[in-house]
Scaffold this motif. Structure first.
Motif, PDB file in Angstrom:
ATOM      1  N   VAL A   1       1.592   2.451  17.198  1.00 18.67           N
ATOM      2  CA  VAL A   1       1.546   0.988  16.411  1.00 18.67           C
ATOM      3  C   VAL A   1       2.002   0.591  14.882  1.00 18.67           C
ATOM      4  O   VAL A   1       2.562  -0.731  14.599  1.00 18.67           O
ATOM      5  N   TYR A   2       1.983   2.126  14.125  1.00 14.95           N
ATOM      6  CA  TYR A   2       2.843   1.984  12.922  1.00 14.95           C
ATOM      7  C   TYR A   2       3.331   1.539  12.469  1.00 14.95           C
ATOM      8  O   TYR A   2       4.137   0.217  11.998  1.00 14.95           O
TER       9      TYR A   2
ATOM     10  N   ALA B   1       6.816  -6.692   7.720  1.00 13.52           N
ATOM     11  CA  ALA B   1       7.850  -5.805   7.513  1.00 13.52           C
ATOM     12  C   ALA B   1       8.603  -6.360   9.056  1.00 13.52           C
ATOM     13  O   ALA B   1       9.445  -6.513   9.300  1.00 13.52           O
ATOM     14  N   LEU B   2       7.057  -6.806   9.926  1.00 16.22           N
ATOM     15  CA  LEU B   2       6.859  -7.472  10.805  1.00 16.22           C
ATOM     16  C   LEU B   2       8.607  -8.635  11.285  1.00 16.22           C
ATOM     17  O   LEU B   2       8.736  -8.948  12.072  1.00 16.22           O
ATOM     18  N   VAL B   3       7.556  -9.133  10.173  1.00 18.45           N
ATOM     19  CA  VAL B   3       8.275 -10.910  10.070  1.00 18.45           C
ATOM     20  C   VAL B   3       9.668 -10.351   9.851  1.00 18.45           C
ATOM     21  O   VAL B   3      10.653 -11.236  10.272  1.00 18.45           O
TER      22      VAL B   3
ATOM     23  N   THR C   1      -0.948  -1.116   3.974  1.00 19.77           N
ATOM     24  CA  THR C   1      -1.144  -2.603   3.781  1.00 19.77           C
ATOM     25  C   THR C   1      -0.686  -3.682   4.587  1.00 19.77           C
ATOM     26  O   THR C   1       0.295  -3.673   5.631  1.00 19.77           O
ATOM     27  N   LEU C   2      -1.968  -4.317   4.992  1.00 20.29           N
ATOM     28  CA  LEU C   2      -1.857  -5.664   6.136  1.00 20.29           C
ATOM     29  C   LEU C   2      -0.513  -6.464   5.548  1.00 20.29           C
ATOM     30  O   LEU C   2      -0.096  -6.953   7.050  1.00 20.29           O
TER      31      LEU C   2
ATOM     32  N   ALA D   1      13.156  -0.375   7.390  1.00 20.52           N
ATOM     33  CA  ALA D   1      12.175   0.867   7.919  1.00 20.52           C
ATOM     34  C   ALA D   1      11.844   1.519   6.781  1.00 20.52           C
ATOM     35  O   ALA D   1      10.121   2.068   6.285  1.00 20.52           O
ATOM     36  N   ILE D   2      12.106   1.728   5.597  1.00 20.95           N
ATOM     37  CA  ILE D   2      11.483   2.185   4.305  1.00 20.95           C
ATOM     38  C   ILE D   2      10.284   0.875   3.738  1.00 20.95           C
ATOM     39  O   ILE D   2       8.883   1.481   3.413  1.00 20.95           O
ATOM     40  N   LEU D   3      10.452   0.181   4.384  1.00 18.08           N
ATOM     41  CA  LEU D   3       9.372  -0.615   4.337  1.00 18.08           C
ATOM     42  C   LEU D   3       8.249  -0.223   4.805  1.00 18.08           C
ATOM     43  O   LEU D   3       6.352  -0.188   4.310  1.00 18.08           O
ATOM     44  N   ASN D   4       8.273   0.037   6.473  1.00 16.91           N
ATOM     45  CA  ASN D   4       7.015  -0.178   6.535  1.00 16.91           C
ATOM     46  C   ASN D   4       7.092   1.403   6.638  1.00 16.91           C
ATOM     47  O   ASN D   4       5.104   1.547   6.701  1.00 16.91           O
ATOM     48  N   LEU D   5       7.297   2.303   5.812  1.00 18.41           N
ATOM     49  CA  LEU D   5       6.918   4.105   6.008  1.00 18.41           C
ATOM     50  C   LEU D   5       6.143   3.766   4.685  1.00 18.41           C
ATOM     51  O   LEU D   5       5.102   4.349   4.833  1.00 18.41           O
ATOM     52  N   PHE D   6       6.457   3.040   3.634  1.00 21.52           N
ATOM     53  CA  PHE D   6       5.482   3.125   2.201  1.00 21.52           C
ATOM     54  C   PHE D   6       4.526   1.348   2.034  1.00 21.52           C
ATOM     55  O   PHE D   6       3.410   1.953   1.546  1.00 21.52           O
ATOM     56  N   LEU D   7       5.165   0.844   2.987  1.00 20.72           N
ATOM     57  CA  LEU D   7       3.422  -0.187   2.658  1.00 20.72           C
ATOM     58  C   LEU D   7       3.403  -0.402   3.951  1.00 20.72           C
ATOM     59  O   LEU D   7       2.705  -1.588   4.010  1.00 20.72           O
ATOM     60  N   GLY D   8       3.425   0.080   5.009  1.00 24.46           N
ATOM     61  CA  GLY D   8       2.979  -0.106   5.683  1.00 24.46           C
ATOM     62  C   GLY D   8       2.142  -0.516   6.454  1.00 24.46           C
ATOM     63  O   GLY D   8       0.758  -1.161   7.256  1.00 24.46           O
TER      64      GLY D   8
END
Length: 67
Positions: free
Chosen positions: A19-20, A55-57, A48-49, A39-46
């Motif tokens: 899910v993350y 990243a999803l948007v 935080t909501l 992917a990098i944004l998701n890895l490092f800031l995911g």
């Protein structure tokens, strides 16, 4: 004997990791031109909501054609 709680714990952890990384998975599956940055944004800031939703948007935005 198999420890049921251990198996359930590992399954829960695996599901949470899946899910993350949903934004990165969506970006790669769609062939997004910025998939590595997503992917990098998701890895490092995911964690935080705001980072996860951002990243999803971003992964759901229009994919630029290769031409």
């Amino acid at each position: 004997m198999i420890d049921l709680y251990g198996v359930l714990g590992l399954a829960t952890i695996a599901l949470l990791i899946l899910v993350y990384f949903v934004p990165a998975i969506v970006a790669y599956r769609r062939g997004h031109h910025q998939r590595n940055a997503i992917a990098i944004l998701n890895l490092f800031l995911g964690w935080t909501l705001l980072g996860w939703v951002g990243a999803l948007v971003w992964s759901a935005t229009q994919v630029r054609s290769a031409s």
